[in-house]
Design an enzyme around this catalytic site. Structure first.
Site, mmCIF file in Angstrom:
data_model
loop_
_atom_site.group_PDB
_atom_site.id
_atom_site.type_symbol
_atom_site.label_atom_id
_atom_site.label_comp_id
_atom_site.label_asym_id
_atom_site.label_seq_id
_atom_site.Cartn_x
_atom_site.Cartn_y
_atom_site.Cartn_z
ATOM 1 C CG ASP A 469 -2.149 0.863 0.970
ATOM 2 O OD1 ASP A 469 -2.360 1.426 -0.047
ATOM 3 O OD2 ASP A 469 -2.913 1.079 2.110
ATOM 4 C CD GLU A 472 0.038 4.965 -4.590
ATOM 5 O OE1 GLU A 472 -0.881 3.974 -4.954
ATOM 6 O OE2 GLU A 472 0.218 5.501 -3.310
ATOM 7 C CG ASP A 548 -8.116 4.367 -0.203
ATOM 8 O OD1 ASP A 548 -8.132 3.308 -0.139
ATOM 9 O OD2 ASP A 548 -7.566 5.091 0.042
#
Length: 823
Positions: A469, A472, A548
């Site tokens: 998670d 990026e 999300d």
């Protein structure tokens, strides 16, 4: 999970953007009043100062185009065409893929390619073309280069699939000739304009919330946490790829711009008979802020194109069998006892459960590779206890490492010098959940090796898999981009460069580090890993998930778009957060999401710490009954899912396919976005609208059976099917063989009655289960026929069928008799 105080980027009008900026400002002001907000404010200022010092300033720039052709030099598979101010290398590989590289760009080095560049097609030769241009002719494709640099990709029959107009570069004034290819250097900004057929439709570009068909608009190529839950129209998201699949009557082709820099793709669908009766072609403008202008084109049927893409970028990792079952996750499990209660809730209600996922709240102060001993005093014991009931534990892993003395992970990484540094040689600091943090440079092989070794701690705690998670990567910021400074320095496999080039491949390189580490630590088991961010080639290491997604009917629709789009970009294993990450889904919304998820590769419920519960029994007796039916059907279909996983690894075909997969020339199917094929045998039509108890379904050509009633329908065309709360419409293709779990727990072959005659023959495949190791399973292929009212099934290799067979589907009208099974 998303950083606080950051708004969504959208494909919206300029007027709407002003409103979004205002909303972002209000949220940013509110969050700055917190301790984390103050840290994110300092982090944003640090990033701005670092870029002001570390990035070169753009001064006056001059545009450059290739100019007139000057000559050509043949090479294996093609050659180099030289122009007055540039050069173009064209190469056709033995597999039929076309490489084009301008300004000296070569296929390697590349984060996308799986190993060395494929060998050239020795039969393809560069030869003069009409009008002073050049061409390369091969068995599967013809490439022509005009005298001014226009490149056309044509079918063997001469039909133009793609026309790339002469590119344009922007370089600093006074630059001596063509820019460097951009590998490890800044290079030049460039723009490439392309034309496709007027009837063409665009798909892909990684994970996009709007789609799966991509409409007119600008799509950014920059992996981004949207800063909160997202819906259709929010763009970009976590996993962008410069990979387009273009489908037209003339044929299908995939184009991949092998460039990881920030950029945009502007799409414009064409019009047939526009203006004075002439077609207006579809258009694409690809603009990159640096890096090489090099790209690949693969042509053929959708299946052949994805097979070629897999050959180029690597076979998808095959998840362990248990990972194809149901997963339950939550950000907010309070302690080990709550985990036990959730597992017991599934067990007591006889609901299948394969895995439970622990989020950042099981860490000590959100520090990665730690366990809060007060709330989880014996995590290995808990894992062993759950495993007795067939439930695995899966751990979240974030890339950020809290920068503090005494943190063993930080001190170990600092000693190895594996963290990203700025232009002055200092560690780049950001703010994430644990506080001020540093970031491993996964583009450095040393950092990957070090990071991979850390997963020994996760395995020792009893975890069976990981999910990546915030990679990026994310660094909270009160304003500006929520990532590392663009001037941050990266190894880039020894070439050196900055975050402008490394950003989009950061998650991919982290996935590689985790996958290789897990494989080394447990060499006899296939690793289980999925990642929020990534780039072309992510499938080699694992899958992805939606991130999300907003709780709402729009979020449900976006979930399906993401899975189909990722599959067409080469990542076949993915799925959404069932129920949405945020908010409190209504019982109906939760059930419809759950029913969709039961037919997607990654079947996982998940939610934020502030959101409502996601256990099926929290939504009332009726929802529980119908969710239990969906869970049982998923368990029944596990042999089919394990077969699809093996087929994806060998052919590149995604588990979840658009309904036009086998008939891409059917224009009505190309525009169908609310249904999908699961493998070749099943058509799934989820309910995506509140209150719907019926729904229209567009059928591909052939005979299709309702899997509940057995009633037959004929395509192509549209039918209206019942969609009660008890289940969504699922249809089976006539003649298909679907491996399922039989009543005795073994594999059973479910045969759907073929149509009469030779043309009605059907087929199916079974991957014989060999466990979760590395032994390649045998693929058994079956053929079915209907003759004189009797259904026959045979193994294509002539061997015994070897499994119980159940024939389903009503008798075809030309017989009027119930089908019998023979053979």
């Amino acid at each position: 999970m998303s950083p606080p105080g950051v708004g969504n980027g959208r494909l919206i009008s300029m007027d709407a953007r002003d409103l979004v900026r205002s909303e972002k400002l209000v949220r940013s002001v509110k969050v700055v009043c917190t301790a984390r907000g103050l840290r994110s404010l300092r982090s944003a200022w640090r990033r701005r100062r670092a870029d002001a010092v570390g990035l070169p300033r753009r001064g006056t720039e001059l545009a450059r185009v290739p100019g007139e052709v000057q000559g050509a030099e043949p090479e294996p598979g093609g050659g180099v065409v030289r122009f007055a101010r540039s050069s173009l290398r064209v190469r056709v590989t033995a597999g039929g893929a076309v490489f084009c590289g301008w300004d000296g760009a070569e296929p390697e080095p590349s984060y996308a390619l799986d190993g060395p560049c494929p060998e050239a097609d020795e039969r393809a030769e560069l030869e003069p073309d009409t009008g002073g241009g050049w061409r390369v002719v091969s068995e599967r494709v013809t490439v022509t280069v005009s005298r001014n640099g226009t490149v056309e990709v044509r079918t063997p029959g001469g039909v133009v699939l793609r026309r790339d107009l002469p590119p344009r570069w922007w370089e600093p004034a006074g630059a001596p000739g063509p820019a460097e290819p951009g590998l490890g250097g800044e290079g030049a900004r460039w723009l490439q304009r392309s034309e496709v057929a007027a009837d063409a439709r665009f798909f892909g570009l990684g994970g996009r919330a709007s789609g799966p068909r991509l409409r007119d608009g600008v799509y950014r190529l920059w992996n981004t946490d949207p800063g909160g839950s997202f819906e259709p129209g929010d763009d970009p998201l976590y996993l962008t790829m410069p990979v387009q699949l273009v489908v037209a009557d003339a044929g299908t082709h995939l184009v991949f711009h092998d460039n990881s820099w920030d950029g945009t793709v502007t799409l414009r669908e064409g019009e047939e008979g526009a203006g004075s009766g002439h077609d207006r072609p579809g258009g694409c403008r690809t603009r990159m802020e640096g890096g090489p202008l090099r790209y690949w084109v693969i042509v053929g049927t959708p299946a052949r194109v994805l097979h070629g893409w897999t050959a180029l970028t690597g076979a998808p990792a095959v998840p362990p069998r248990w990972a194809l079952g149901h997963h339950h996750a939550r950000w907010g499990f309070r302690d080990a006892e709550e985990v036990r209660r959730v597992a017991a809730g599934y067990r007591e209600r006889e609901l299948p459960l394969s895995a439970l996922h622990l989020d950042i709240d099981h860490f000590v102060g959100h520090r990665v590779f730690t366990v809060d001993g007060a709330r989880f005093p014996d995590l290995p014991g808990l894992a062993a206890e759950l495993l007795e009931d067939g439930v695995r534990l899966v751990s979240i892993v974030d890339p950020a490492v809290k920068a503090e003395p005494g943190n063993a992970v930080y001190e170990g990484g600092a000693a190895e010098d594996v963290f990203v540094r700025d232009a002055r040689g200092r560690e780049v600091r950001g703010v994430v959940w644990a506080g001020e943090s540093v970031f491993p440079d996964f583009t450095d092989p040393r950092a990957r090796k070090w990071w991979g070794g850390l997963y020994a701690e996760r395995l020792a705690q009893g975890f069976s898999g990981v999910w990546h998670d915030m990679n990026e990567p994310v660094s909270f910021a009160a304003f500006g981009e929520t990532t590392l400074p663009r001037s941050a320095r990266h190894a880039l496999e020894g070439r050196g460069g900055d975050h402008r080039e490394a950003h989009n491949v950061y998650g991919l390189a982290m996935a590689r580090a985790g996958y290789e580490g897990l494989r080394e630590l447990r060499p006899d088991e296939r690793p289980f890993l999925f990642s929020r961010s990534g780039w072309a080639g992510l499938q080699r290491y694992g899958g992805s998930w939606s991130g999300d997604v907003a709780t709402g009917w729009a979020g449900l629709r976006a979930s399906l778009s993401l899975v189909i789009g990722l599959g067409l970009s080469g990542v076949p294993y993915s799925g959404p957060d069932i129920g949405g990450f945020t908010g409190f889904p209504s019982p109906e919304l939760y059930l419809r999401w759950f029913q969709l998820g039961a037919y997607l590769p990654l079947f996982r419920t998940h939610s934020a710490i502030s959101a409502g519960r996601r256990e099926p029994w929290e939504f009332g007796a009726e929802v529980l009954e119908h969710a239990a039916a969906a869970l049982r059907e998923r368990q029944r279909l596990l042999p089919y899912f394990t077969t699809l996983a093996q087929l994806a690894a060998r052919t590149g075909a995604p588990y979840v396919r658009p309904v036009w997969w086998r008939t891409p020339k059917d224009r009505a199917l190309r525009d169908c976005e609310d249904a999908f094929l699961l493998g070749d045998a099943l058509l799934v039509a989820p309910v995506l609208e509140e209150g719907a108890r019926k729904r229209p379904v567009r059928l591909p050509r052939g005979r299709w059976y309702d899997t509940v009633t057995g009633r037959a329908y004929h395509g192509p065309g549209k039918v209206v099917l019942d969609a009660p709360l008890s289940g969504i419409p699922v249809l089976a293709r006539a003649g298909s063989v679907v491996p399922v779990t039989g009543p005795d727990g073994g594999v059973q072959l479910e045969v759907w009655t073929p149509c009469q005659g030779r043309k009605g023959a059907g087929a199916g495949t079974l991957a014989v289960d060999t466990g979760d190791g590395w032994k390649k399973p045998e693929l058994l292929r079956f053929a079915t026929r209907l003759r004189d009212g009797a259904v026959t099934i045979e193994r294509e290799d002539g061997g015994e069928v070897g499994y119980p067979v159940r024939v389903r589907g009503e008798a075809p009208p030309e017989d009027g008799k119930p089908p019998r099974r023979t053979g």
